[in-house]
Design a protein around this motif. Structure first.
Motif, PDB file in Angstrom:
ATOM      1  N   GLU A  10      -2.590   3.584 -14.020  1.00 25.64           N
ATOM      2  CA  GLU A  10      -1.656   2.054 -13.999  1.00 25.64           C
ATOM      3  C   GLU A  10      -0.438   2.243 -14.842  1.00 25.64           C
ATOM      4  O   GLU A  10      -0.396   2.565 -16.104  1.00 25.64           O
ATOM      5  CB  GLU A  10      -2.624   1.022 -14.514  1.00 25.64           C
ATOM      6  CG  GLU A  10      -1.848  -0.267 -14.424  1.00 25.64           C
ATOM      7  CD  GLU A  10      -2.775  -1.260 -15.082  1.00 25.64           C
ATOM      8  OE1 GLU A  10      -2.625  -2.332 -14.589  1.00 25.64           O
ATOM      9  OE2 GLU A  10      -3.465  -1.085 -16.075  1.00 25.64           O
ATOM     10  N   ASP A  11       0.546   2.024 -14.151  1.00 26.25           N
ATOM     11  CA  ASP A  11       1.946   2.101 -15.076  1.00 26.25           C
ATOM     12  C   ASP A  11       2.386   0.603 -14.882  1.00 26.25           C
ATOM     13  O   ASP A  11       2.530   0.080 -13.453  1.00 26.25           O
ATOM     14  CB  ASP A  11       2.707   3.163 -14.578  1.00 26.25           C
ATOM     15  CG  ASP A  11       2.451   4.490 -14.891  1.00 26.25           C
ATOM     16  OD1 ASP A  11       2.361   4.612 -16.305  1.00 26.25           O
ATOM     17  OD2 ASP A  11       2.180   5.153 -14.112  1.00 26.25           O
TER      18      ASP A  11
ATOM     19  N   ARG B 228       6.374  -4.986 -12.561  1.00 27.50           N
ATOM     20  CA  ARG B 228       6.090  -4.321 -11.403  1.00 27.50           C
ATOM     21  C   ARG B 228       4.920  -3.268 -12.130  1.00 27.50           C
ATOM     22  O   ARG B 228       5.145  -2.562 -12.962  1.00 27.50           O
ATOM     23  CB  ARG B 228       7.275  -3.505 -11.138  1.00 27.50           C
ATOM     24  CG  ARG B 228       8.219  -4.121 -10.496  1.00 27.50           C
ATOM     25  CD  ARG B 228       9.630  -3.531 -10.185  1.00 27.50           C
ATOM     26  NE  ARG B 228       9.462  -2.142  -9.480  1.00 27.50           N
ATOM     27  CZ  ARG B 228       9.434  -2.006  -8.091  1.00 27.50           C
ATOM     28  NH1 ARG B 228       9.489  -2.979  -7.205  1.00 27.50           N
ATOM     29  NH2 ARG B 228       9.143  -0.614  -7.672  1.00 27.50           N
ATOM     30  N   THR B 229       3.705  -3.290 -11.116  1.00 28.21           N
ATOM     31  CA  THR B 229       2.707  -2.479 -11.568  1.00 28.21           C
ATOM     32  C   THR B 229       2.547  -1.445 -10.471  1.00 28.21           C
ATOM     33  O   THR B 229       2.227  -1.768  -9.131  1.00 28.21           O
ATOM     34  CB  THR B 229       1.435  -3.314 -11.884  1.00 28.21           C
ATOM     35  OG1 THR B 229       1.758  -4.163 -12.599  1.00 28.21           O
ATOM     36  CG2 THR B 229       0.358  -2.411 -12.181  1.00 28.21           C
ATOM     37  N   THR B 230       2.188  -0.257 -10.777  1.00 22.07           N
ATOM     38  CA  THR B 230       1.720   0.853  -9.642  1.00 22.07           C
ATOM     39  C   THR B 230       0.356   0.998 -10.213  1.00 22.07           C
ATOM     40  O   THR B 230       0.014   1.439 -11.420  1.00 22.07           O
ATOM     41  CB  THR B 230       2.608   1.995  -9.558  1.00 22.07           C
ATOM     42  OG1 THR B 230       2.397   2.689 -10.908  1.00 22.07           O
ATOM     43  CG2 THR B 230       3.895   1.583  -8.987  1.00 22.07           C
ATOM     44  N   TRP B 231      -0.805   1.357  -9.457  1.00 23.71           N
ATOM     45  CA  TRP B 231      -1.915   1.883  -9.447  1.00 23.71           C
ATOM     46  C   TRP B 231      -1.980   3.099  -8.442  1.00 23.71           C
ATOM     47  O   TRP B 231      -1.873   2.865  -7.072  1.00 23.71           O
ATOM     48  CB  TRP B 231      -3.056   0.866  -8.852  1.00 23.71           C
ATOM     49  CG  TRP B 231      -3.159  -0.244 -10.161  1.00 23.71           C
ATOM     50  CD1 TRP B 231      -2.544  -0.575 -11.034  1.00 23.71           C
ATOM     51  CD2 TRP B 231      -4.563  -0.796 -10.151  1.00 23.71           C
ATOM     52  NE1 TRP B 231      -3.215  -1.667 -11.671  1.00 23.71           N
ATOM     53  CE2 TRP B 231      -4.386  -1.854 -11.344  1.00 23.71           C
ATOM     54  CE3 TRP B 231      -5.697  -0.782  -9.491  1.00 23.71           C
ATOM     55  CZ2 TRP B 231      -5.414  -2.545 -11.673  1.00 23.71           C
ATOM     56  CZ3 TRP B 231      -6.904  -1.622 -10.098  1.00 23.71           C
ATOM     57  CH2 TRP B 231      -6.653  -2.569 -11.127  1.00 23.71           C
ATOM     58  N   ARG B 232      -2.153   4.379  -9.149  1.00 20.93           N
ATOM     59  CA  ARG B 232      -2.272   5.398  -8.266  1.00 20.93           C
ATOM     60  C   ARG B 232      -3.565   6.137  -8.535  1.00 20.93           C
ATOM     61  O   ARG B 232      -4.246   6.204  -9.867  1.00 20.93           O
ATOM     62  CB  ARG B 232      -1.059   6.322  -8.867  1.00 20.93           C
ATOM     63  CG  ARG B 232       0.149   5.720  -8.479  1.00 20.93           C
ATOM     64  CD  ARG B 232       1.396   6.593  -8.679  1.00 20.93           C
ATOM     65  NE  ARG B 232       1.538   6.704 -10.361  1.00 20.93           N
ATOM     66  CZ  ARG B 232       1.522   7.902 -11.076  1.00 20.93           C
ATOM     67  NH1 ARG B 232       1.989   8.885 -10.375  1.00 20.93           N
ATOM     68  NH2 ARG B 232       1.727   7.632 -12.305  1.00 20.93           N
TER      69      ARG B 232
ATOM     70  N   ILE C   7      -1.070   1.764  -4.669  1.00 27.48           N
ATOM     71  CA  ILE C   7      -0.580   0.502  -4.533  1.00 27.48           C
ATOM     72  C   ILE C   7       0.608   0.215  -5.325  1.00 27.48           C
ATOM     73  O   ILE C   7       0.592   0.765  -6.547  1.00 27.48           O
ATOM     74  CB  ILE C   7      -1.509  -0.874  -4.521  1.00 27.48           C
ATOM     75  CG1 ILE C   7      -2.065  -1.185  -5.866  1.00 27.48           C
ATOM     76  CG2 ILE C   7      -2.450  -0.852  -3.401  1.00 27.48           C
ATOM     77  CD1 ILE C   7      -1.633  -2.239  -6.691  1.00 27.48           C
ATOM     78  N   LEU C   8       1.712  -0.739  -5.101  1.00 27.34           N
ATOM     79  CA  LEU C   8       2.808  -1.023  -6.046  1.00 27.34           C
ATOM     80  C   LEU C   8       2.520  -2.689  -5.865  1.00 27.34           C
ATOM     81  O   LEU C   8       2.515  -3.215  -4.601  1.00 27.34           O
ATOM     82  CB  LEU C   8       3.879  -0.918  -5.119  1.00 27.34           C
ATOM     83  CG  LEU C   8       5.286  -1.603  -5.765  1.00 27.34           C
ATOM     84  CD1 LEU C   8       5.451  -1.301  -7.344  1.00 27.34           C
ATOM     85  CD2 LEU C   8       6.719  -1.082  -5.353  1.00 27.34           C
ATOM     86  N   TRP C   9       2.510  -3.255  -6.890  1.00 33.07           N
ATOM     87  CA  TRP C   9       2.245  -4.648  -7.104  1.00 33.07           C
ATOM     88  C   TRP C   9       3.680  -5.428  -7.875  1.00 33.07           C
ATOM     89  O   TRP C   9       3.720  -5.045  -8.927  1.00 33.07           O
ATOM     90  CB  TRP C   9       0.814  -4.832  -7.619  1.00 33.07           C
ATOM     91  CG  TRP C   9       0.301  -6.078  -7.902  1.00 33.07           C
ATOM     92  CD1 TRP C   9       1.108  -7.271  -8.165  1.00 33.07           C
ATOM     93  CD2 TRP C   9      -1.048  -6.480  -8.051  1.00 33.07           C
ATOM     94  NE1 TRP C   9       0.092  -8.381  -8.284  1.00 33.07           N
ATOM     95  CE2 TRP C   9      -1.184  -7.970  -8.210  1.00 33.07           C
ATOM     96  CE3 TRP C   9      -2.206  -5.944  -8.011  1.00 33.07           C
ATOM     97  CZ2 TRP C   9      -2.354  -8.833  -8.394  1.00 33.07           C
ATOM     98  CZ3 TRP C   9      -3.446  -6.289  -8.163  1.00 33.07           C
ATOM     99  CH2 TRP C   9      -3.592  -7.933  -8.119  1.00 33.07           C
TER     100      TRP C   9
ATOM    101  N   ASP D  12       0.811  -1.490   0.020  1.00 36.66           N
ATOM    102  CA  ASP D  12       0.098  -0.071  -0.020  1.00 36.66           C
ATOM    103  C   ASP D  12       1.033   1.324  -0.026  1.00 36.66           C
ATOM    104  O   ASP D  12       1.845   1.437   0.451  1.00 36.66           O
ATOM    105  CB  ASP D  12      -1.097  -0.151   1.220  1.00 36.66           C
ATOM    106  CG  ASP D  12      -1.893  -1.151   1.190  1.00 36.66           C
ATOM    107  OD1 ASP D  12      -2.137  -1.808   0.219  1.00 36.66           O
ATOM    108  OD2 ASP D  12      -2.529  -1.271   2.181  1.00 36.66           O
ATOM    109  N   THR D  13       0.423   2.208  -0.746  1.00 36.87           N
ATOM    110  CA  THR D  13       1.034   3.598  -0.827  1.00 36.87           C
ATOM    111  C   THR D  13       0.027   4.638  -0.516  1.00 36.87           C
ATOM    112  O   THR D  13      -1.089   4.359  -0.087  1.00 36.87           O
ATOM    113  CB  THR D  13       1.829   3.795  -2.351  1.00 36.87           C
ATOM    114  OG1 THR D  13       0.700   3.953  -3.151  1.00 36.87           O
ATOM    115  CG2 THR D  13       2.785   2.589  -2.667  1.00 36.87           C
TER     116      THR D  13
END
Length: 175
Positions: free
Chosen positions: A135-136, A104-108, A91-93, A86-87
């Motif tokens: 999503e990156d 590596r996936t970020t959802w912001r 999140i960072l997955w 959790d950020t």
């Protein structure tokens, strides 16, 4: 020197519905069970013990149905480890899968007004919500595998984001 490994990056943006509050959307992003179940290829998952090297991450063993991978590359299912951290804004997955795949996936959650015009896709300002899901994705793997994984990500992201938005709307209606 020639390398069989490569990296590719993806960027996806979904405008969240008008009236979506940051904390409401963030609580959904921090709901790992919900996020894992958004995957259309999910077979099942289980929680793993924490990794002392990364105590802020929750660890999972996820098993997906993978019928579209090249024959013989994997069975019809593939199990991989997923660390979700959790950020403050999402999140960072991080995924470690067989054959050396690392994703590596970020959802912001970002303010829609701060996004570039191409990210909001020409949607009229009157139709935009205050927040967007950004999503990156970074995929590192063997050159042959990267194309397949990238294709699956591109094929699935709209449906995954739509299901996430559906959860936001469903709870907004109840409250």
């Amino acid at each position: 020197m020639f390398s069989f490994n490569t990296t590719t990056n993806l960027h996806h943006v979904t405008l969240l519905p008008r009236g979506t509050e940051f904390q409401h959307a963030l609580s959904h992003l921090h709901n790992h069970d919900l996020l894992i179940r958004l995957d259309p290829e999910l077979a099942h998952y289980e929680t793993l013990p924490a990794d002392p090297a990364n105590p802020n991450a929750k660890r999972y063993k996820v098993t997906d149905h993978m019928h579209t991978l090249p024959k013989g590359l994997w069975d019809t299912t593939v199990a991989f480890e997923a660390d979700i951290t959790d950020t403050d804004d999402g999140i960072l997955w991080a995924i470690k899968a067989p054959l050396g795949l690392v994703q590596r996936t970020t959802w912001r959650l970002l303010k829609t007004e701060t996004l570039a015009q191409e990210d909001v896709g020409g949607v009229a300002e009157s139709e935009r919500g205050e927040w967007s899901l950004v999503e990156d994705v970074e995929i590192k793997a063997n050159r042959m595998l990267v194309g397949t994984v990238k294709g699956k990500c591109e094929e699935n992201w709209r449906g995954v984001h739509a299901r996430f938005v559906g959860h936001l709307k469903g709870e907004a209606v109840k409250s």
